[in-house]
Design a protein around this motif. Structure first.
Motif, mmCIF file in Angstrom:
data_model
loop_
_atom_site.group_PDB
_atom_site.id
_atom_site.type_symbol
_atom_site.label_atom_id
_atom_site.label_comp_id
_atom_site.label_asym_id
_atom_site.label_seq_id
_atom_site.Cartn_x
_atom_site.Cartn_y
_atom_site.Cartn_z
ATOM 1 N N VAL A 57 -23.523 58.362 14.854
ATOM 2 C CA VAL A 57 -24.505 58.639 15.902
ATOM 3 C C VAL A 57 -25.893 58.176 15.467
ATOM 4 O O VAL A 57 -26.631 57.562 16.241
ATOM 5 C CB VAL A 57 -24.529 60.151 16.232
ATOM 6 C CG1 VAL A 57 -25.686 60.479 17.177
ATOM 7 C CG2 VAL A 57 -23.209 60.582 16.849
ATOM 8 N N PHE A 58 -26.217 58.458 14.212
ATOM 9 C CA PHE A 58 -27.535 58.061 13.703
ATOM 10 C C PHE A 58 -27.695 56.541 13.718
ATOM 11 O O PHE A 58 -28.734 56.024 14.146
ATOM 12 C CB PHE A 58 -27.716 58.591 12.276
ATOM 13 C CG PHE A 58 -29.011 58.187 11.646
ATOM 14 C CD1 PHE A 58 -30.180 58.862 11.947
ATOM 15 C CD2 PHE A 58 -29.069 57.119 10.765
ATOM 16 C CE1 PHE A 58 -31.385 58.485 11.383
ATOM 17 C CE2 PHE A 58 -30.261 56.732 10.189
ATOM 18 C CZ PHE A 58 -31.427 57.414 10.502
ATOM 19 N N MET A 59 -26.700 55.829 13.251
ATOM 20 C CA MET A 59 -26.775 54.365 13.198
ATOM 21 C C MET A 59 -26.936 53.761 14.593
ATOM 22 O O MET A 59 -27.749 52.861 14.811
ATOM 23 C CB MET A 59 -25.511 53.799 12.534
ATOM 24 C CG MET A 59 -25.442 54.020 11.034
ATOM 25 S SD MET A 59 -26.612 52.980 10.131
ATOM 26 C CE MET A 59 -26.022 53.185 8.456
ATOM 27 N N ILE A 60 -26.156 54.272 15.556
ATOM 28 C CA ILE A 60 -26.163 53.675 16.895
ATOM 29 C C ILE A 60 -27.401 54.089 17.698
ATOM 30 O O ILE A 60 -28.088 53.241 18.279
ATOM 31 C CB ILE A 60 -24.880 54.066 17.664
ATOM 32 C CG1 ILE A 60 -23.654 53.455 16.978
ATOM 33 C CG2 ILE A 60 -24.949 53.591 19.112
ATOM 34 C CD1 ILE A 60 -22.331 53.912 17.559
ATOM 35 N N LEU A 61 -27.687 55.392 17.734
ATOM 36 C CA LEU A 61 -28.736 55.893 18.625
ATOM 37 C C LEU A 61 -30.148 55.800 18.040
ATOM 38 O O LEU A 61 -31.122 55.732 18.796
ATOM 39 C CB LEU A 61 -28.447 57.344 19.013
ATOM 40 C CG LEU A 61 -27.170 57.593 19.808
ATOM 41 C CD1 LEU A 61 -27.059 59.058 20.193
ATOM 42 C CD2 LEU A 61 -27.112 56.713 21.048
ATOM 43 N N ILE A 62 -30.273 55.810 16.723
ATOM 44 C CA ILE A 62 -31.604 55.823 16.106
ATOM 45 C C ILE A 62 -31.897 54.524 15.368
ATOM 46 O O ILE A 62 -32.890 53.841 15.652
ATOM 47 C CB ILE A 62 -31.749 57.011 15.126
ATOM 48 C CG1 ILE A 62 -31.406 58.330 15.831
ATOM 49 C CG2 ILE A 62 -33.166 57.045 14.556
ATOM 50 C CD1 ILE A 62 -32.280 58.655 17.008
ATOM 51 N N LEU A 63 -31.021 54.167 14.422
ATOM 52 C CA LEU A 63 -31.315 53.013 13.570
ATOM 53 C C LEU A 63 -31.244 51.694 14.332
ATOM 54 O O LEU A 63 -32.079 50.800 14.109
ATOM 55 C CB LEU A 63 -30.347 52.994 12.391
ATOM 56 C CG LEU A 63 -30.792 52.146 11.198
ATOM 57 C CD1 LEU A 63 -32.110 52.664 10.641
ATOM 58 C CD2 LEU A 63 -29.728 52.129 10.120
ATOM 59 N N ALA A 64 -30.260 51.537 15.225
ATOM 60 C CA ALA A 64 -30.121 50.273 15.961
ATOM 61 C C ALA A 64 -31.377 49.934 16.771
ATOM 62 O O ALA A 64 -31.927 48.840 16.630
ATOM 63 C CB ALA A 64 -28.882 50.323 16.861
ATOM 64 N N PRO A 228 -30.214 46.789 22.312
ATOM 65 C CA PRO A 228 -29.832 47.036 20.904
ATOM 66 C C PRO A 228 -28.539 47.836 20.758
ATOM 67 O O PRO A 228 -27.755 47.585 19.835
ATOM 68 C CB PRO A 228 -31.023 47.814 20.331
ATOM 69 C CG PRO A 228 -31.724 48.391 21.516
ATOM 70 C CD PRO A 228 -31.515 47.403 22.616
ATOM 71 N N PHE A 229 -28.296 48.785 21.669
ATOM 72 C CA PHE A 229 -27.071 49.575 21.593
ATOM 73 C C PHE A 229 -25.838 48.696 21.839
ATOM 74 O O PHE A 229 -24.844 48.785 21.117
ATOM 75 C CB PHE A 229 -27.104 50.721 22.605
ATOM 76 C CG PHE A 229 -28.302 51.614 22.484
ATOM 77 C CD1 PHE A 229 -28.459 52.431 21.375
ATOM 78 C CD2 PHE A 229 -29.290 51.622 23.446
ATOM 79 C CE1 PHE A 229 -29.565 53.257 21.244
ATOM 80 C CE2 PHE A 229 -30.403 52.434 23.331
ATOM 81 C CZ PHE A 229 -30.545 53.253 22.221
ATOM 82 N N CYS A 230 -25.936 47.857 22.866
ATOM 83 C CA CYS A 230 -24.814 46.973 23.202
ATOM 84 C C CYS A 230 -24.528 45.994 22.064
ATOM 85 O O CYS A 230 -23.370 45.786 21.684
ATOM 86 C CB CYS A 230 -25.117 46.193 24.484
ATOM 87 S SG CYS A 230 -25.233 47.207 25.967
ATOM 88 N N ILE A 231 -25.586 45.399 21.518
ATOM 89 C CA ILE A 231 -25.411 44.398 20.459
ATOM 90 C C ILE A 231 -24.837 45.034 19.201
ATOM 91 O O ILE A 231 -23.914 44.485 18.579
ATOM 92 C CB ILE A 231 -26.749 43.692 20.167
ATOM 93 C CG1 ILE A 231 -27.127 42.796 21.356
ATOM 94 C CG2 ILE A 231 -26.680 42.878 18.877
ATOM 95 C CD1 ILE A 231 -28.456 42.109 21.227
ATOM 96 N N TYR A 232 -25.341 46.203 18.830
ATOM 97 C CA TYR A 232 -24.822 46.879 17.635
ATOM 98 C C TYR A 232 -23.339 47.220 17.815
ATOM 99 O O TYR A 232 -22.518 46.971 16.928
ATOM 100 C CB TYR A 232 -25.622 48.155 17.365
ATOM 101 C CG TYR A 232 -25.187 48.883 16.114
ATOM 102 C CD1 TYR A 232 -25.777 48.605 14.884
ATOM 103 C CD2 TYR A 232 -24.171 49.842 16.158
ATOM 104 C CE1 TYR A 232 -25.365 49.265 13.727
ATOM 105 C CE2 TYR A 232 -23.755 50.499 15.004
ATOM 106 C CZ TYR A 232 -24.359 50.211 13.803
ATOM 107 O OH TYR A 232 -23.940 50.856 12.668
ATOM 108 N N PHE A 233 -23.019 47.783 18.974
ATOM 109 C CA PHE A 233 -21.641 48.214 19.238
ATOM 110 C C PHE A 233 -20.692 47.013 19.232
ATOM 111 O O PHE A 233 -19.631 47.050 18.599
ATOM 112 C CB PHE A 233 -21.579 48.933 20.583
ATOM 113 C CG PHE A 233 -20.218 49.432 20.953
ATOM 114 C CD1 PHE A 233 -19.695 50.576 20.356
ATOM 115 C CD2 PHE A 233 -19.441 48.758 21.880
ATOM 116 C CE1 PHE A 233 -18.430 51.036 20.691
ATOM 117 C CE2 PHE A 233 -18.174 49.208 22.219
ATOM 118 C CZ PHE A 233 -17.667 50.352 21.626
ATOM 119 N N LEU A 234 -21.061 45.928 19.923
ATOM 120 C CA LEU A 234 -20.193 44.748 20.001
ATOM 121 C C LEU A 234 -20.039 44.088 18.637
ATOM 122 O O LEU A 234 -18.948 43.635 18.273
ATOM 123 C CB LEU A 234 -20.766 43.741 21.018
ATOM 124 C CG LEU A 234 -20.682 44.171 22.489
ATOM 125 C CD1 LEU A 234 -21.448 43.199 23.373
ATOM 126 C CD2 LEU A 234 -19.220 44.242 22.936
#
Length: 527
Positions: A57-64, A228-234
Motif C-alpha cells: 500500500v505504501f509503495m503504490i499509494l505514497i511512494l509511486a 503514476p498509480f497506473c504506471i507503477y501497477f502495470l
C-alpha cells in the motif's frame, strides 16, 4: 474502511504537525512530523485507528506518486548529462558497498552471509526528502545536492534487486550471480522502457485533447493524478521496476510541461499547484508514518531489545561502514574530490521510509526472530542517518542567511508595494464605498487586516450592507487593476535597478497576477 480511517488520522496529524512546525522555526519540519507520528502511536485513542504498516500500500499509494512528482521536477536533460554519475552512485557504489559491508558484518557478528546481505541491501536506498530535512537552513553546493538527488531517485531499484537476491539465497541456500545480474538489468532497463512508453502514451492522449475543442480540464486532471498509480501497477505486473518506471514517467512529463504550458493555462496552473500540494503532503505523510512505525517497533520489540544489544552494534557498524564506503567513493570518483565534499556526500546518504518499506516487505519470507532482529537494526540505521548529519551539518555548513531572511524581505516588499497600490487608489476619483473596499482588499496582500475587521466585513456582506451596485462593482474592478498595475511597476523598477533579489520580485509579482486573475477571470470568481 480501515484504510480510509487510518489515512484520515494520518492526514490530520500531517496538517497539525505542519502548523506546529511554523511555531518552531529552529527545528526542521521533518522532525516535527516524526515527533507527531510518535505521539499518534503513543496515544491509544489514535494508535488503534491506524493500520499496521503495509509495504505494498505504501509503495503504490505514497511512494509511486511522490517519485513521479519528484521526477517531474527534474529536467530530462539533467539526467542525460549525469548518466555516468547516476550509474556510479545508484549501481556501482550501491552494489560494491553492499557486498563489502555484508562480508564485514558476517565476519564480525557471526551472521550468516544472506542475512548480512539482507540488512545491507535494505540500507542501500537513500531518501532525497530526508536529506533536504537534515540540510534545511544550511548552504550546500548545488552540484552535490543534484548528485544526491539523482542517486536517491534511481538506487531504490538496486536495493530491491539486492534484497530479492539475498532473500532467495537465504531460502534456497545458493546464490545465482548471473541470474541476479540479469534480473537487475531486466528490472532497471525494463522499468525505464515501460515507464517511458506508458508516459508517452498518456502524454499523447492528453495532448490530443488539450489541443482540441473537446478538452475537459476535470478529466485531464483525473488522468494526470492516476498516471503514476497506473504506471507503477502495470510495470510491476510486467516484472520490471515500478519505482524506476514512475521516475522515468516523471522525467518525460517534465519535458511535456515545458512545451505545453500556454496551451491550457488553467489546466497547467492547476497541475502545478497539485504537484506542490501533493509533494508537501506526501513528504509529511511519509515521516508521520515513519514516526508511528518507529514507535510501534520500539514498544513491540522492547523485550528483545533489552535482552541483547547486538542489534545496536550491528546497526551502528552498518551505518559507519556505509558512510566510509560513500566517503572513499566520493574521494576518487566525484568531480570535486575535496575531503569536505566527500564527507558531505557520505553524510548525505540519508535513509527513510523506503528502507522501512523494504524491511516490512520480507516479513513473510524469513523466520520471525530474524525478521524482528532486522527491523530493529534498520531502525538504528534510519535514526543514525538522520541524526548524525543534522548535528554535523550545523558545524561544517554555513547558515543560509538568504533563506533565513527570506520571509522578512518578502514581507517588507509586500508592505512597500501595497503602500504604492493604496496611494494609487487614493489618487483616483472613487466613491467612499468603493475606495474603502479596494483598500481593504489591497491590505489583505500583507495580511494586515485584523480578524475583527474581517468579521465586520463578513457580517456586512452577509447582511447585504456592503454589497456594491453594478456600476460600483465595475469601478472597484478598474481601481484594483490600476492598483495592481502600480504595484507591478514598483517591483519592476526595483528589479531593474538591482535593488532586491529577482527571486523575491518574481514571487510577489506572480502573487499580484494571481490576485488580478481573481478579479478579472470569470471562472476564478466566487460571485
Amino acid at each position: 474502511m480501515g484504510l480510509l480511517i487510518s489515512s484520515f488520522v494520518i492526514l490530520v496529524a500531517v496538517a497539525a504537525s505542519n502548523i506546529i512546525a511554523k511555531y518552531i522555526p529552529g527545528i526542521s519540519r521533518t522532525y516535527i512530523n516524526l515527533a507527531v507520528g510518535v505521539l499518534v502511536g503513543l496515544m491509544p485513542m489514535t494508535n488503534h485507528l491506524v493500520l499496521g504498516f503495509n509495504d505494498n500500500v505504501f509503495m503504490i499509494l505514497i511512494l509511486a506518486p511522490l517519485l513521479f512528482f519528484e521526477g517531474q521536477t527534474t529536467p530530462l536533460l539533467t539526467v542525460r548529462k549525469k548518466v555516468k554519475s547516476i550509474v556510479g552512485t545508484a549501481v556501482i557504489l550501491a552494489v560494491l558497498s553492499a557486498v563489502l559491508v555484508a562480508i564485514v558484518i558476517h565476519k564480525t557478528f557471526n551472521l550468516i552471509i544472506p542475512v548480512a546481505l539482507i540488512i545491507v541491501a535494505i540500507s542501500t536506498p537513500t531518501d532525497a526528502t530526508a536529506f533536504d530535512s537534515v540540510v534545511e537552513g544550511r548552504k550546500i553546493s548545488q552540484p552535490l545536492k543534484n548528485n544526491l538527488k539523482m542517486e536517491s531517485l534511481f538506487n531504490d531499484a538496486t536495493g530491491i534487486i539486492l534484497l530479492q537476491a539475498a532473500t532467495l539465497w537465504l531460502s534456497t541456500g545458493h546464490l545465482s550471480l548471473w541470474g541476479n545480474v540479469t534480473a537487475f538489468l531486466v528490472s532497471a532497463i525494463g522499468g525505464i522502457v515501460v515507464g517511458s512508453i506508458l508516459a508517452f502514451a498518456f502524454m499523447a492522449f492528453r495532448q490530443y485533447f488539450v489541443r482540441s475543442t473537446n478538452n475537459v480540464i476535470s478529466s485531464q486532471t483525473l488522468i494526470y493524478i492516476l498516471t503514476p498509480f497506473c504506471i507503477y501497477f502495470l510495470a510491476e505486473k510486467l516484472g520490471v521496476s515500478g519505482i524506476i518506471a514512475v521516475v522515468s514517467a516523471g522525467l518525460v512529463h517534465n519535458s511535456e510541461a515545458n512545451r505545453s504550458r500556454f496551451s491550457s493555462p488553467r489546466q497547467m496552473h492547476l497541475g502545478l499547484q497539485m504537484i506542490n500540494f501533493a509533494n508537501e503532503v506526501l513528504n509529511s505523510f511519509v515521516f508521520v508514518v515513519l514516526g508511528i512505525s518507529l514507535e510501534r517497533i520500539f514498544f513491540s520489540r522492547y523485550n528483545i531489545m533489552i535482552s541483547s544489544l547486538k542489534w545496536l552494534a550491528v546497526g551502528i557498524v552498518v551505518y559507519v561502514l556505509l558512510l566510509g564506503c560513500r566517503y572513499v567513493y566520493a574521494r576518487f570518483f566525484i568531480g570535486d574530490k575535496r575531503r569536505l565534499t566527500a564527507s558531505l556526500f557520505a553524510l548525505g546518504g540519508v535513509h527513510g521510509t523506503v528502507t522501512l518499506a523494504m524491511t516490512f516487505s520480507i516479513g513473510g519470507d524469513i523466520a520471525r526472530s530474524t525478521f524482528h532482529f532486522i527491523i530493529i537494526v534498520e531502525t538504528v540505521v534510519i535514526i543514525l542517518s538522520m541524526l548524525v548529519p543534522t548535528i554535523v551539518f550545523k558545524f561544517v555548513l554555513p547558515i543560509d542567511a538568504d533563506e533565513q531572511n527570506r520571509a522578512d524581505q518578502l514581507q517588507r516588499l509586500r508592505h512597500e508595494m501595497v503602500i504604492v497600490g493604496i496611494n494609487q487608489v487614493k489618487s483616483m476619483t472613487l466613491t467612499a464605498e468603493v475606495s474603502a473596499s479596494v483598500i481593504y482588499d489591497l491590505r489583505d496582500q500583507t495580511q494586515k487586516n485584523t480578524l475583527k475587521s474581517f468579521y465586520r466585513q463578513w457580517r456586512a456582506v452577509t447582511s447585504n450592507k456592503a454589497m456594491l451596485t453594478g456600476l460600483q462593482s465595475v469601478e472597484e474592478r478598474r481601481a484594483l487593476m490600476h492598483a495592481f498595475d502600480a504595484e507591478r511597476q514598483y517591483l519592476y523598477t526595483l528589479a531593474k535597478r538591482h535593488m532586491v533579489s529577482s527571486d523575491y520580485v518574481y514571487e510577489i509579482y506572480s502573487e499580484i497576477l494571481l490576485s488580478e486573475s481573481l478579479v478579472l477571470d470569470p471562472k476564478n470568481q466566487m460571485i
